[in-house]
Design an enzyme around this catalytic site. Structure first.
Site, PDB file in Angstrom:
ATOM      1  N   LYS A  32     -68.628 -74.072 -20.105  1.00 20.70           N
ATOM      2  CA  LYS A  32     -68.897 -75.062 -21.152  1.00 20.70           C
ATOM      3  C   LYS A  32     -67.588 -75.714 -21.572  1.00 20.70           C
ATOM      4  CE  LYS A  32     -69.837 -74.271 -25.682  1.00 20.70           C
ATOM      5  NZ  LYS A  32     -69.064 -75.248 -26.484  1.00 20.70           N
ATOM      6  N   ASP A  59     -70.442 -80.084 -23.683  1.00 20.61           N
ATOM      7  CA  ASP A  59     -70.980 -79.882 -25.039  1.00 20.61           C
ATOM      8  C   ASP A  59     -70.268 -80.805 -26.030  1.00 20.61           C
ATOM      9  OD1 ASP A  59     -72.088 -78.738 -27.340  1.00 20.61           O
ATOM     10  OD2 ASP A  59     -70.684 -77.057 -27.335  1.00 20.61           O
ATOM     11  N   LYS A  61     -72.074 -82.879 -28.168  1.00 19.21           N
ATOM     12  CA  LYS A  61     -72.968 -83.011 -29.351  1.00 19.21           C
ATOM     13  C   LYS A  61     -72.970 -84.419 -29.923  1.00 19.21           C
ATOM     14  CE  LYS A  61     -72.219 -78.207 -30.894  1.00 19.21           C
ATOM     15  NZ  LYS A  61     -71.024 -77.778 -30.136  1.00 19.21           N
ATOM     16  N   ASP A  64     -74.948 -90.423 -33.214  1.00 14.65           N
ATOM     17  CA  ASP A  64     -74.553 -91.747 -33.706  1.00 14.65           C
ATOM     18  C   ASP A  64     -75.782 -92.641 -33.623  1.00 14.65           C
ATOM     19  OD1 ASP A  64     -73.007 -94.107 -34.356  1.00 14.65           O
ATOM     20  OD2 ASP A  64     -71.242 -93.104 -33.528  1.00 14.65           O
ATOM     21  N   THR A 119     -75.354 -72.747 -35.017  1.00 10.30           N
ATOM     22  CA  THR A 119     -75.527 -71.313 -35.284  1.00 10.30           C
ATOM     23  C   THR A 119     -74.569 -70.813 -36.375  1.00 10.30           C
ATOM     24  OG1 THR A 119     -74.286 -71.049 -33.232  1.00 10.30           O
ATOM     25  CG2 THR A 119     -76.600 -70.498 -33.156  1.00 10.30           C
ATOM     26  N   ARG A 211     -65.644 -66.559 -27.538  1.00 12.44           N
ATOM     27  CA  ARG A 211     -64.600 -65.582 -27.868  1.00 12.44           C
ATOM     28  C   ARG A 211     -64.847 -64.162 -27.360  1.00 12.44           C
ATOM     29  NH1 ARG A 211     -64.626 -68.075 -33.773  1.00 12.44           N
ATOM     30  NH2 ARG A 211     -66.748 -68.422 -33.009  1.00 12.44           N
TER      31      ARG A 211
END
Ligand code: C5P
Length: 235
Positions: A32, A59, A61, A64, A119, A211
């Site tokens: 990603k 990714d 996102k 607009d 999340t 992570r």
């Protein structure tokens, strides 16, 4: 799509990312690329990682007005990501415009998913800060249904929502789920978390793990552990 683990390569440079991926000898994990890396390195990083044989979830996102999102998606089209995404909060017209913009003249396109609620967001934040009075789950389901109506392929959501989303939007509607932590792992800024094993049980199609793999002492071992718990593959 077969169950897979996507590594969130939230690094600040291409060199760091390529060095990190170089540790996975003989393996090509699904990668990603998020805002940090894309803004630091530009579109070339997508080509570089694809050229090395990895699948890429881009990714960014997008969120607009429909025309801007359509044109931005057209600009991303030739990078050939395998998955890319928008915020469902942009509305159905924006999601339809995204699909139009990313589709090549021959009709081919990557999978497009919509972020429902990040999340990192919890119900208190939704009520106090975003003034969304409906519950978290209700909102996530409504956003997912809207994305399905717009013709999108799935949503980015918490594994905790995957069961209901599949029930409401169909089994083949993809649930791409971040917020993954090993048992006892540090939640960091994530509010709605599960283990890879629980994500599997809840029916997530693809898990996004940052992570817990990138900051692990042995990232390859952490990746293998994730893959094994989630898909039964890996050593
Ligand atoms: O490090 P960690 O496993 O928390 O990384 C999760 C990744 O998934 C981050 O790159 C984050 O931007 C992304 N993401 C998320 N929640 C969403 C959508 C994307 O955490 N709803």
């Amino acid at each position: 799509m077969t169950k897979d683990v996507i590594i969130a390569c939230d690094f600040s440079s291409g060199a760091e990312t390529i060095a990190f991926l170089g540790r996975f000898t003989g393996k090509k994990p699904f990668v990603k690329i998020g805002m940090e890396l894309f803004y630091a390195e530009g579109p070339k990083i997508v080509r570089d990682i694809k050229d090395r044989g990895h699948k890429v979830f881009l990714d960014l996102k997008l969120h607009d007005i429909p025309n801007t999102v359509k044109r931005a998606m057209t600009a991303l089209r030739d990078l050939d990501p395998d998955i890319t995404n928008v915020h469902a909060a942009g509305g159905r017209a924006m999601m339809e415009a995204a699909l139009e913009g990313i589709t090549k003249p021959d009709g081919s396109r990557p999978l497009i998913t919509a972020v429902t609620q990040l999340t990192s967001v919890n119900e208190r934040m939704m009520k106090d800060e975003l003034l969304i009075a409906s519950g978290l789950e209700e909102t996530v389901i409504a956003y997912a249904k809207n994305a399905a109506k717009a013709g999108l392929d799935g949503v980015v959501c918490s594994p905790l929502e995957a069961v209901t989303i599949h029930k409401e939007c169909g089994k083949s509607f993809l649930t791409v789920t971040p917020g993954i932590r090993f048992t006892g792992g540090d939640a960091g800024d994530q509010a709605r978390i599960t283990t890879p094993a629980l994500a599997k049980e809840l029916g997530s199609d693809l898990i996004v793990v940052g992570r817990p793999i990138t900051s692990a002492e042995d990232p390859v071992q952490a990746y293998n552990k994730c893959l094994k718990e989630f898909s039964g593959k890996g050593e």
